[in-house]
Design an enzyme around this catalytic site. Structure first.
Site, short mmCIF file in Angstrom:
data_model
loop_
_atom_site.label_atom_id
_atom_site.label_comp_id
_atom_site.label_asym_id
_atom_site.label_seq_id
_atom_site.Cartn_x
_atom_site.Cartn_y
_atom_site.Cartn_z
N GLY A 8 33.39 40.32 39.54
CA GLY A 8 34.66 39.88 38.97
C GLY A 8 35.77 40.68 39.63
O GLY A 8 35.79 41.91 39.56
N LYS A 33 36.60 34.21 47.44
CA LYS A 33 36.60 35.32 48.38
C LYS A 33 37.96 36.02 48.33
O LYS A 33 39.00 35.37 48.24
CB LYS A 33 36.31 34.79 49.78
CG LYS A 33 36.02 35.89 50.77
CD LYS A 33 35.39 35.36 52.03
CE LYS A 33 35.26 36.39 53.12
NZ LYS A 33 35.67 37.75 52.86
N LYS A 162 41.33 44.62 18.75
CA LYS A 162 42.66 45.17 19.07
C LYS A 162 43.48 44.16 19.89
O LYS A 162 44.71 44.21 19.86
CB LYS A 162 42.53 46.53 19.77
CG LYS A 162 41.85 46.53 21.15
CD LYS A 162 42.78 46.25 22.28
CE LYS A 162 42.03 46.04 23.58
NZ LYS A 162 42.88 45.57 24.67
N ARG A 226 48.67 42.06 28.22
CA ARG A 226 48.81 40.60 28.27
C ARG A 226 48.84 40.02 26.86
O ARG A 226 49.57 39.08 26.57
CB ARG A 226 47.66 39.95 29.06
CG ARG A 226 47.70 40.13 30.57
CD ARG A 226 47.05 41.36 31.07
NE ARG A 226 45.70 41.61 30.65
CZ ARG A 226 44.61 41.34 31.37
NH1 ARG A 226 44.72 40.82 32.55
NH2 ARG A 226 43.41 41.66 30.92
#
Ligand code: NAD
Ligand code: G3P
EC number: 1.1.1.94
Length: 296
Positions: A8, A33, A162, A226
């Site tokens: 990842g 890639k 959270k 985010r």
């Protein structure tokens, strides 16, 4: 031959790759890639003895089904979330594919944007098998202090919950409710996630440490989060679709809100803040949620 690889190459995968490349060679792979040093294909990464998996929580099950071949690798899971379709915690999903003694879970306050600059940080490596902690801690650089905990479920719940509370805190900020309101929300949120965790057998001290209070205070008080930014957008009456497109990265708290909502109903757990976040995501006016939270 490198012994460790990150799977990842989103924000967190890249930050962990940077950190884990300080003391040894570390490989990295992802679906597409990328122009990153030591980027390899999935098969090469999977040959490493140690893997760190940093893909979004909702994609984990399918990814494991489609790609994973168990070859006694030791695995650290870096994602934070609960599967919305089943209400399963990530450790439960991973254990369907990998023996629990080979698994560890990262928790604690850690914005990728700061880790990738080499700024100091403390993480908890959680596993039922302390050997996993001992194996992985030596890979971490000097700027990251690692702690061990065997409270896997506690760490999982802290990391996932959270994110939902960070959405609530972003809403609070977006509505300009003030510092008093935000401090109240965060501290009541901590009590709420502890109550939720207790139901699933988490240790209470986990909620007062790095994985709980540490990560909650960080995520629920900064625009670097985010999830916090999703809350800001909701307070401005933006649609969720628009917020997520603008974000362009994963905000785990959104899907996790749905998972927590199903779990709280199924297990009859009192979770007023998470319940209102879910309702706001479903279209409730945040001002009405505020009134309801002040009344209950
Ligand atoms: N960014 C942070 O500061 C941070 C810190 C701690 C934990 N986390 C957690 O790490 C996880 C990943 O977050 P991120 O910040 O890297 O997100 P991101 O949005 O930056 O990247 C997500 C990555 O997952 C990959 N991905 C998406 N769908 C996939 C699929 N079906 N199969 C394989 N790969 C897929 C994407 O290609 C991308 O590389 C989340 O659970 C997040 O909560 C993030
Ligand atoms: O940016 P967020 O909200 O996904 O939070 C990132 C990390 O989980 C903070 O520890």
């Amino acid at each position: 031959m490198a012994r460790i690889a990150v799977i990842g190459a989103g924000k967190w995968g890249q930050a962990l790759h940077y950190a884990l490349s300080q003391k040894q060679e570390c490989l990295i792979t992802s679906r597409t890639k990328r122009d990153i040093k030591n980027f390899v294909n999935l098969q090469t990464a999977m040959e490493c003895e140690y893997l760190v998996i940093a893909i979004p929580a909702q994609q984990v099950r399918q990814w494991l089904k489609d790609n994973f071949k168990f070859n006694n690798q030791k695995i650290l899971v870096a994602s934070k979330g609960i599967e919305a379709s089943s209400g399963k915690f990530l450790n439960e999903i991973y254990e369907e594919f990998i023996p629990r003694d080979n698994l560890g879970f990262i928790a604690g306050p850690s914005f990728a944007a700061e880790v990738i600059q080499g700024l100091p940080c403390a993480l908890v490596l959680n596993s039922l098998n302390e050997e996993i902690f001992i194996s992985f801690e030596k890979f971490f650089p000097d700027f990251i202090k690692t702690y061990y905990s065997c409270d896997v479920i506690g760490a999982e719940i802290c990391g996932a919950y959270k994110n939902v509370l960070a959405i609530a805190s972003g809403i609070c900020e977006g509505l300009k409710l003030g510092n008093n309101a935000r401090a109240s929300l965060i501290s009541r949120g901590l009590v709420e996630m502890q109550r939720f965790g207790e139901h699933f057998g988490a240790k209470m001290e986990t909620f007062l440490g790095l994985s709980g209070a540490g990560d909650l205070f960080l995520t629920a008080s900064s625009e670097l989060s985010r999830n916090f930014r999703v809350g800001l957008g909701l307070a401005k009456n933006k649609t969720l679709d628009d917020i997520l497109i603008e974000l362009g990265e994963v905000a785990e708290g959104v899907k996790t809100s749905y998972a927590i909502n199903s779990l709280r109903i199924e297990h009859n757990i009192y979770t007023p803040i998470a319940a209102e976040v879910y309702l706001i995501l479903e279209g409730k006016n945040p001002q009405d949620s505020l009134k309801d939270l002040l009344r209950t």
